[in-house]
Design a protein around this motif. Structure first.
Motif, PDB file in Angstrom:
ATOM      1  N   ILE C  83      56.727  36.422  13.396  1.00  0.00           N
ATOM      2  CA  ILE C  83      56.964  35.593  14.767  1.00  0.00           C
ATOM      3  C   ILE C  83      58.587  35.475  15.140  1.00  0.00           C
ATOM      4  O   ILE C  83      58.855  34.653  15.717  1.00  0.00           O
ATOM      5  CB  ILE C  83      56.270  34.326  14.732  1.00  0.00           C
ATOM      6  CG1 ILE C  83      56.629  33.502  13.306  1.00  0.00           C
ATOM      7  CG2 ILE C  83      54.774  34.632  14.609  1.00  0.00           C
ATOM      8  CD1 ILE C  83      56.450  32.279  13.334  1.00  0.00           C
ATOM      9  N   LYS C  84      59.277  36.472  14.398  1.00  0.00           N
ATOM     10  CA  LYS C  84      60.806  36.085  14.616  1.00  0.00           C
ATOM     11  C   LYS C  84      61.052  36.123  16.035  1.00  0.00           C
ATOM     12  O   LYS C  84      61.705  35.363  16.809  1.00  0.00           O
ATOM     13  CB  LYS C  84      61.530  37.243  14.148  1.00  0.00           C
ATOM     14  CG  LYS C  84      63.023  37.154  14.311  1.00  0.00           C
ATOM     15  CD  LYS C  84      63.771  38.616  13.777  1.00  0.00           C
ATOM     16  CE  LYS C  84      65.128  38.665  14.505  1.00  0.00           C
ATOM     17  NZ  LYS C  84      65.246  40.234  14.255  1.00  0.00           N
ATOM     18  N   ASN C  85      60.451  36.996  16.964  1.00  0.00           N
ATOM     19  CA  ASN C  85      60.950  37.269  18.299  1.00  0.00           C
ATOM     20  C   ASN C  85      60.354  36.038  19.078  1.00  0.00           C
ATOM     21  O   ASN C  85      60.916  35.695  19.926  1.00  0.00           O
ATOM     22  CB  ASN C  85      60.368  38.642  18.983  1.00  0.00           C
ATOM     23  CG  ASN C  85      58.813  38.586  18.769  1.00  0.00           C
ATOM     24  OD1 ASN C  85      58.098  38.096  17.733  1.00  0.00           O
ATOM     25  ND2 ASN C  85      58.035  39.265  19.856  1.00  0.00           N
ATOM     26  N   ALA C  86      59.128  35.459  18.616  1.00  0.00           N
ATOM     27  CA  ALA C  86      58.642  34.271  19.562  1.00  0.00           C
ATOM     28  C   ALA C  86      59.644  33.113  19.148  1.00  0.00           C
ATOM     29  O   ALA C  86      59.918  32.399  20.035  1.00  0.00           O
ATOM     30  CB  ALA C  86      57.347  33.972  18.901  1.00  0.00           C
ATOM     31  N   ILE C  87      59.963  32.972  17.988  1.00  0.00           N
ATOM     32  CA  ILE C  87      60.775  31.782  17.648  1.00  0.00           C
ATOM     33  C   ILE C  87      62.274  31.969  18.342  1.00  0.00           C
ATOM     34  O   ILE C  87      62.658  31.190  19.070  1.00  0.00           O
ATOM     35  CB  ILE C  87      61.298  31.711  16.153  1.00  0.00           C
ATOM     36  CG1 ILE C  87      59.844  31.337  15.069  1.00  0.00           C
ATOM     37  CG2 ILE C  87      62.160  30.646  15.829  1.00  0.00           C
ATOM     38  CD1 ILE C  87      60.055  31.546  13.878  1.00  0.00           C
ATOM     39  N   VAL C  88      62.815  33.134  18.118  1.00  0.00           N
ATOM     40  CA  VAL C  88      64.198  33.552  18.936  1.00  0.00           C
ATOM     41  C   VAL C  88      63.813  33.459  20.345  1.00  0.00           C
ATOM     42  O   VAL C  88      64.761  32.656  21.357  1.00  0.00           O
ATOM     43  CB  VAL C  88      64.389  34.796  18.595  1.00  0.00           C
ATOM     44  CG1 VAL C  88      65.947  35.165  19.284  1.00  0.00           C
ATOM     45  CG2 VAL C  88      65.046  34.935  17.004  1.00  0.00           C
ATOM     46  N   GLY C  89      62.970  33.998  20.855  1.00  0.00           N
ATOM     47  CA  GLY C  89      62.466  33.888  22.241  1.00  0.00           C
ATOM     48  C   GLY C  89      62.374  32.557  22.756  1.00  0.00           C
ATOM     49  O   GLY C  89      63.142  31.938  23.660  1.00  0.00           O
ATOM     50  N   SER C  90      61.706  31.551  21.877  1.00  0.00           N
ATOM     51  CA  SER C  90      61.463  30.046  22.388  1.00  0.00           C
ATOM     52  C   SER C  90      62.970  29.209  22.422  1.00  0.00           C
ATOM     53  O   SER C  90      63.421  28.417  23.276  1.00  0.00           O
ATOM     54  CB  SER C  90      60.745  29.295  21.236  1.00  0.00           C
ATOM     55  OG  SER C  90      59.362  29.208  21.673  1.00  0.00           O
ATOM     56  N   LEU C  91      63.908  29.767  21.208  1.00  0.00           N
ATOM     57  CA  LEU C  91      64.931  29.146  21.185  1.00  0.00           C
ATOM     58  C   LEU C  91      66.262  29.543  22.427  1.00  0.00           C
ATOM     59  O   LEU C  91      66.546  28.727  23.090  1.00  0.00           O
ATOM     60  CB  LEU C  91      65.948  29.566  19.999  1.00  0.00           C
ATOM     61  CG  LEU C  91      64.984  28.908  18.792  1.00  0.00           C
ATOM     62  CD1 LEU C  91      65.980  29.206  17.443  1.00  0.00           C
ATOM     63  CD2 LEU C  91      65.067  27.253  18.915  1.00  0.00           C
TER      64      LEU C  91
END
Lengths: 296, 272, 304
Positions: C83-91
């Motif tokens: 879920i790296k892209n989701a975390i980074v996207g959220s940040l």
């Protein structure tokens, strides 16, 4: 001279920019309203407002758009949530502000802060994993046909989510009642409980009602968590264990079908418009009432 | 060594101030009060005479309001307060686990700095205390409400709007209503905390006159920082400074022949 | 009645006297106090149950590799990925939206407290309107943002999400800052003005510095809401299984990812939803702890 000129120009520019920002924000509610209304216009070509609000026929493919199941679904879920959370908030607010020792109050307030911070989706996950199966078992025990995804599940999850919101307002209300009023009542020979029951609660009454009203408006628009546990079946629910389909869930769920029929986008914007109007009217009325009460 | 001596001096029991012959009703016995670590009342030892008007005088922050609130234990409402010593109303101690504080508070009416009418109508502001303490039928209650409103000369002003909220009255009327409310619970003692400080001169005078008249039948204890007011109505004066009782004397003696240095300074206006 | 003597009336009242404490009174108080205790215990208990169950479910399904990998294609169809892209996207989304909202929000709060104080009626009207939009649910911003995009003919993107979320958290931010600025004593600004400062200098020099801890708390509050909200961005950021590299890329945020994961038919993907919910809750808790710490710590740097 030069510096002073420079300063004056800068002051003017900053002032104009500041007012522009303010104007932008104040126009926001009107922009929301106009934008959503303009988009819903398409829907009104074939349907009257009364038909849209009170018809139970929801068949987008054949151009039937009756929002009653969604409006009723929203009302039911919100009412269940309020019935659960209102007494809890009321009792706990008195407990925290009047009776609880400082340490206990601190623990409860921290718990409220944490509850307030937990994201809607996480509540939804929790509801799906714990509340829904639990209700499913209860329904089975009662002999009711239900898998647990129901307006009751939505109401329970929603009630937990609005507790911090309502409770914070209530605590604020009790805290702003002057201590002297308590002193006066005690000195008349009332016990602590009589003071709370007859004097403080009466003083707080308008505020308490307003807090519940704000809570209602807040719960009415809550989306993700409810969407995840409420079942989402287009039907007017006839029991607590029946699934429902509140307005926000409709909006969130139906974006996927947008491409197929142009009227659906319009219908979703109309749903958002109903939500917006309900929330704005609620909030405006309550604010106005509070101002009235404060004056007198 | 020196600090120990100082401590001994601080905690040592002072002689009870009792400059009168009559029967006493409130006896403050070596009272010490701490709020957190602040020592607010220091070795207070006084007795207050029955059916007289006793004024507690002193510059602001000297603990006079705190002393007043100790008398019916409203200090309970503030967390972190520690009390040593005791106060006796008649022979009943105010502090102590066996005290029925609700019963004891019924002997004392309270008038606060600003009027705080109960969030009810005028009628119920008076009737509330009565109903808490006894059973009355409608007619008796009506009679009593009228009687007490007349006592404070408010009846004629409000008799046509007894059912309207008490907060609609003027501040002066509200304060008189509060006095009537305090009288209606049939106390022996009336505690008043600068009752005229929020009022206009006319309302102030009305309250003062009331007080002078009431001191025949009630024991009045009034906190004030207004010298002239104390001069006008006090029978006895307790002068407090920095949490200590400096002296307690009959009013006339106090003003004409102050004994202590601090009192002299205060009377000459040095603290204001 | 008025002829009656005080002594008579007092005797009458005395005759009616009931005891101060009766069993019924005491029973009523005990009953309600127990209810109150139950209510508070219930709140703390529910909080505990929710946190413990999210942590329990989350930790048992969590793996560090989730944080290091993008979703990749077929993530929701159980083809692995993190879920790296989701975390980074959220940040990305929340940080930019918070920054945007801060710029506009600070200007608004200053406008009300520095400029509009001269016009109390206007100020009241402004606060009234702000209170109104404060309660508007996020899904409405989502719908509005979406229809605006269709109207402008723009495609879904991170940027669209940033703007939508910024609108959503703007009222929250303004109110939080306004609450602090209202407490700045009028004397302070008067004295600065009388020393020859212009109003804009007053706002930035005095108000911003004086209210700094409050502004930081407001920023963290708004950031927390931005990170946690899914309804507003559900349809404006689009979907992506890769970490976004430009503002015009599609992006998936963490809450939306959780929603999609838990609705997946595969048990393994649902497990990842629990782990993701745990990560999101952790992020939110850290933000809330941080804001408590900061507001405590900076309290002492204020002038008054």
């Amino acid at each position: 001279m030069n510096i002073s000129n420079h300063r004056r120009t800068r002051d003017r520019v900053v002032t104009v920019l500041t007012y522009l920002a303010m104007a932008f924000v104040l126009l926001l509610p009107f922009a929301l309203f106009v934008g959503l209304a303009a988009k819903s216009e398409l829907l009104f070509r074939d349907n009257s407002l009364g038909h849209l609000l009170f018809s139970s026929q929801w068949k987008p493919s054949s151009g039937e758009f009756g929002f009653k199941p969604f409006i009723v679904g929203s009302l039911y879920v919100t009412l269940i949530a309020m019935l659960i959370s209102a007494p809890i908030c009321f009792l706990s607010a008195i407990h925290i502000t009047q009776y609880a020792p400082r340490k206990v109050a601190k623990i409860v307030v921290t718990a409220i802060d944490i509850l307030a911070g937990i994201p809607s989706v996480v509540y939804g996950v929790w509801g799906m994993v714990f509340v829904v199966p639990w209700l499913g078992r209860i329904a089975a025990g009662l002999g009711i046909q239900s898998n647990g995804y129901s307006i009751l599940a939505g109401g329970i999850v929603l009630s937990i989510m609005v507790i911090p919101f309502i409770l914070n307002i209530l605590m604020e209300i009790y805290r702003t009642i002057p201590k002297e009023l308590t002193e006066v009542s005690l000195s008349l020979g009332a016990t602590r409980w009589e003071t709370i029951r007859d004097v403080l609660n009466r003083k707080a009454l308008p505020g308490i009602l307003a807090a519940f009203g704000f809570g209602f408006a807040r719960a009415f628009g809550e989306t993700m968590a409810v969407l995840m546990v409420v079942g989402n079946v287009v039907k007017i629910p006839s029991g607590l264990f029946d699934p429902g389909y509140p307005l926000p869930a409709l909006i969130a769920n139906s974006f996927g079908e947008l491409g197929s029929i142009p009227e659906i986008e319009s219908a979703l914007m109309f749903a958002a418009l109903i939500l917006l109007v309900v929330v704005l009217v609620f909030n405006a009325t309550l604010r106005w009432l509070i101002i009235r009460v404060e004056k007198y | 060594m020196e600090t120990q001596e100082m401590d001994a001096k601080m905690t040592g029991k002072k002689e009870m101030a009792r400059p009168f012959e009559e029967e006493g009703i409130i006896r403050v016995d070596n009272l010490n009060l701490y709020a957190g670590k602040t020592h607010i009342l220091k070795n207070v030892n006084i007795e207050i005479p029955k059916n007289k008007l006793t004024v507690i005088l002193g510059p602001s922050g000297c603990g006079k309001t705190t002393l007043l609130k100790c008398m019916n234990r409203l200090t309970d409402l503030t967390p972190d307060i520690k009390v040593n010593g005791n106060i006796y109303i008649g022979d009943q101690p105010v502090f102590g686990s066996k005290t029925d504080i609700v019963a004891l508070r019924r002997k004392m009416g309270l008038l606060s700095q600003r009027p705080f009418p109960l969030p009810m109508n005028i009628y119920n502001n008076i009737a509330y205390g009565l109903k808490l303490r006894g059973k009355y039928n409608r007619a008796e209650l009506n009679d009593l409400v009228e009687y007490y409103l007349r006592q404070v000369n408010l009846w004629d002003e409000v008799k046509d709007r007894l059912r309207s909220p008490a907060v609609r009255l003027s501040i002066g009327q509200q304060q008189r209503l509060c006095l009537a409310r305090g009288l209606a619970v049939n106390p022996d003692i009336i505690l008043a905390d600068e009752p005229t400080s929020a009022l206009d001169p006319v309302s102030s005078e009305a309250i003062e006159k009331q007080f002078a008249a009431l001191s025949k039948d009630f024991t009045l204890v009034m906190v004030t920082h207004v010298l002239r007011q104390a001069r006008r109505i006090a029978d006895y004066v307790i002068f407090m400074y920095l949490g200590e009782v400096i002296e307690m004397r009959p009013a006339q003696e106090f003003f004409e022949d102050p004994r202590e240095e601090q009192t002299k300074k205060y009377l000459s206006g040095a603290f204001n | 009645m008025e002829q009656r003597s005080l002594a008579d009336v007092r005797a009458l009242v005395k005759r009616h006297e009931k005891p101060a404490r009766t069993g019924r009174k005491l029973g009523e108080e005990i009953f309600f106090r127990s209810l109150m205790n139950i209510a508070s215990v219930l709140i703390v208990g529910v909080m505990g149950v929710i946190l413990i169950s999210i942590f329990y479910k989350g930790i048992s399904t969590f793996s560090w590799s989730m944080l290091a990998e993008d979703m990749g294609s077929g993530f929701y169809l159980n083809r692995g990925g993190g879920i790296k892209n989701a975390i980074v996207g959220s940040l990305y989304l929340s940080l930019s939206a918070t920054l945007l909202a801060l710029v506009v929000g600070l200007a608004c709060a200053l406008c009300m407290n520095v400029y509009m104080v001269k016009f109390p009626k206007l100020l009241n009207a402004a606060r009234f309107l702000l209170d109104l939009i404060w309660g508007v649910p996020s899904i409405i911003y989502g719908a509005f943002g979406f229809s605006l995009m269709v109207f402008l003919g723009v495609k879904t993107s991170l940027l669209a999400g940033i703007i939508t979320v910024a609108l959503f958290i703007l009222p929250i931010m303004i109110r939080a800052i306004d609450e602090v600025m209202k407490t700045v004593p009028a004397g302070l600004s008067e004295s600065v003005l009388s020393m020859g400062s212009t109003r804009s200098e007053l706002s930035y020099k005095v108000y911003v510095r004086q209210c700094f801890p409050g502004i930081v708390t407001a920023v963290l509050l708004a950031f927390g809401r931005a990170v946690g909200d899914a309804a507003s961005v559900l349809y404006v950021t689009g979907e992506s299984s890769k970490t976004p590299t430009s503002l015009l890329d599609n992006a998936t945020t963490l809450p939306v990812a959780i929603y999609n994961q838990i609705n997946s038919p595969y048990a393994a993907t649902q497990d990842k939803a629990y782990a993701s919910a745990f990560v999101l809750t952790l992020i939110i808790l850290i933000i809330s702890l941080l804001s408590r710490y900061i507001s405590k710590r900076y309290q002492k740097y204020r002038i008054y």
